[in-house]
Scaffold this active site. Structure first.
Site, PDB file in Angstrom:
ATOM      1  CB  ALA A   1      -0.924   0.016   1.217  1.00 53.48           C
ATOM      2  CG  PHE A   2      -0.355   5.605  -0.389  1.00 53.21           C
ATOM      3  CD1 PHE A   2      -1.658   5.335  -0.002  1.00 53.21           C
ATOM      4  CD2 PHE A   2       0.252   6.757   0.085  1.00 53.21           C
ATOM      5  CE1 PHE A   2      -2.337   6.198   0.852  1.00 53.21           C
ATOM      6  CE2 PHE A   2      -0.428   7.619   0.942  1.00 53.21           C
ATOM      7  CZ  PHE A   2      -1.723   7.329   1.321  1.00 53.21           C
ATOM      8  CE  LYS A   3      -2.569   5.240   5.193  1.00 48.93           C
ATOM      9  NZ  LYS A   3      -3.539   4.785   4.183  1.00 48.93           N
ATOM     10  CG  ASP A   4       4.757  -0.309   2.267  1.00 48.31           C
ATOM     11  OD1 ASP A   4       4.765  -0.502   3.492  1.00 48.31           O
ATOM     12  OD2 ASP A   4       4.355  -1.148   1.436  1.00 48.31           O
TER      13      ASP A   4
ATOM     14  CG  MET B   1       5.551   3.519   8.108  1.00 48.09           C
ATOM     15  SD  MET B   1       4.738   4.740   9.157  1.00 48.09           S
ATOM     16  CE  MET B   1       3.032   4.268   8.977  1.00 48.09           C
TER      17      MET B   1
END
Ligand SMILES: *Cc1c(COP(=O)(O)O)cnc(C)c1O
Length: 456
Positions: free
Chosen positions: A106-109, A112
């Protein structure tokens, strides 16, 4: 480069302080005192070079560009694509910006992993330690677990509601094999975990003794890290070509990151359609109307089930002429309609579209029929909104925020087959899971934090 609070009642701080604090002491969000002017992406620049340049501009000298470059290279080494965030053409003028090639799909990688490297570097250099607490309904926990696994100066404690996350999501958090990642499965729901997180962060004594902090969606570092891919798209599609971005929107993080890129000279003539699901508070907020307190409802795109889009406060600050007083008033429930705020938001290039669950499901089917591409439900909300753009004379770039394999039930229901399973998921089932099950109680989590702090 200084950061100030959107509520006007806190001292200006540097980049590292803003990133570590998350929320400003007056309850506001940190924004740059003024936007830097950053040179556009050069013709042969790699994603990592662009990211290092942009991050060191926002860091304003607190971390050198060469150190930033090596931290960014480490952060993105495990991505499944050299370009980090590749563009894929879906039809004549439409593109998907694939942001799901990181370890948790997911783009949160993207943000993060950058936060993890920068925090770990700064803490290790100062000989300090930190405990990061994360309450998750699914996606953020997996991204945080993979990003912070193995960090030298950070322990990560993740709270999730037992039995309320999918098996894939749980395994992403519990099967990292890293001794600095601690999982607590609590008997209750997500709201309960979030309440415990807030109570613990409000405990000044505990926070100072243990170095407790949170990495949530309002962290400035996340915004800065996400502005990079908007700059890359501009360069890829032509330095002077106006582009129409479409962001599947929850906490307004991606959409605001695009605005930051534009304000910093990295995007030309910014246009961004914020696509929301049936949780549509943003329609009122963009109209200069108060959204009031609303209950969020469960939809097919769960990562966007948010009725208080936290990063909107940053846009409001600019639209209100950078008046901390006006932001304070509106955030405390002032009810008047402000047409001038609506007008400024339009002038910045923002529009909003609401997409129903029925349209989301139809879009998954239509995209597959037309282009043979399987998309996740969040991306489908963006694609469906993009079809309603009045006159698509600009190339349209829809952010693809997650891999469809993360939401197999929705895809299977819409398409009547299972989405292809990437290698990252296949290996998961064989790995050992480590988690502790306990009651949804403040004491249980606090005891765990004390124990982690004592043994670190
Ligand atoms: C978090 C998330 C979103 C929403 O992004 P915001 O930056 O909070 O607006 C959309 N899609 C997916 C898959 C997400 O995980």
């Amino acid at each position: 480069m200084k950061y100030i609070s959107t509520r006007g009642g806190a001292d200006a701080v540097d980049f590292v302080t803003a990133a570590r604090a998350g929320l400003a002491p007056d309850g506001g969000l940190y924004v740059p005192a003024s936007y830097p002017s950053i040179a556009p992406v050069g013709p042969r620049e790699t994603y990592i070079e662009t990211a290092a340049r942009i991050m060191s501009a926002f860091a304003g000298g607190t971390i050198s560009e060469s150190v930033t470059a090596s931290l960014v290279a480490e952060a993105y080494a495990p991505f499944g694509h050299d370009a980090v965030a590749p563009l894929r053409q879906v039809s004549g003028g439409r593109w998907l910006l694939e942001l799901f090639h990181g370890p948790s799909l997911a783009f949160k990688d993207v943000a993060m992993r950058m936060i993890a490297r920068i925090f770990d570097h700064v803490l290790t250099e100062r000989g300090e330690r930190m405990i990061i607490l994360c309450a998750t309904s699914g996606d953020t926990g997996g991204a945080a677990a993979s990003a912070f696994a193995g960090a030298k100066s950070i322990e990560l404690v993740i709270l999730h509601p037992k039995g309320r996350v999918s098996e894939v999501q749980r395994r992403f958090m519990t099967a990292t094999g890293a001794s600095n990642v601690h999982n607590l499965a609590l008997e209750g729901d997500f709201d309960g975990t979030q309440k415990i997180l807030k109570q613990l962060l409000a405990d000044d004594d505990l926070r100072q003794r243990t170095g407790l902090a949170a990495v949530n969606s309002i962290n400035w570092l996340r915004i800065a890290a996400q502005s990079v891919y908007f700059a890359r798209v501009q360069a890829a599609l032509g330095a002077d070509r106006p582009i129409q971005f479409v962001t599947p929107t929850g906490n307004f993080g991606d959409a605001f990151s695009g605005y930051v890129a534009a304000r910093s000279g990295l995007v030309k003539d910014f246009a961004c359609l914020a696509a929301v699901n049936e949780n549509d508070a943003l329609v009122d907020l963009f109209g200069g109307r108060p959204a009031g307190a609303r209950q969020s409802k469960a939809t097919l795109s769960p990562a966007m089930d948010i009725q208080a889009p936290s990063n909107f406060e940053r846009l409001l600050f600019d639209a209100a002429g950078r008046s901390g007083e006006m932001v304070r008033e509106r955030m405390s429930g002032e009810l008047s309609e402000r047409p001038e705020i609506a007008r400024r938001i339009r002038e910045y290039g923002f529009t909003v579209e609401r997409v129903s669950d029925a349209d989301t499901r139809r879009e998954i089917q239509q995209t597959y029929r037309e282009c043979g591409i399987v998309v996740c439900p969040h991306t489908a909300v963006g694609l469906a909104a993009a079809r309603r753009l009045p006159n698509p004379d600009r190339p349209v770039v829809v952010l693809a925020t997650a891999h469809p394999a993360k939401f197999p039930e929705v895809t299977k229901h819409a398409l009547e087959f299972d989405p292809p399973v990437p290698a990252a998921v296949e290996g998961l089932a064989a790995r050992e899971e480590v988690m502790e099950v306990g009651p949804m109680s403040l004491e249980f989590v606090r005891d765990k934090i004390e124990a982690v702090s004592a043994s670190a």
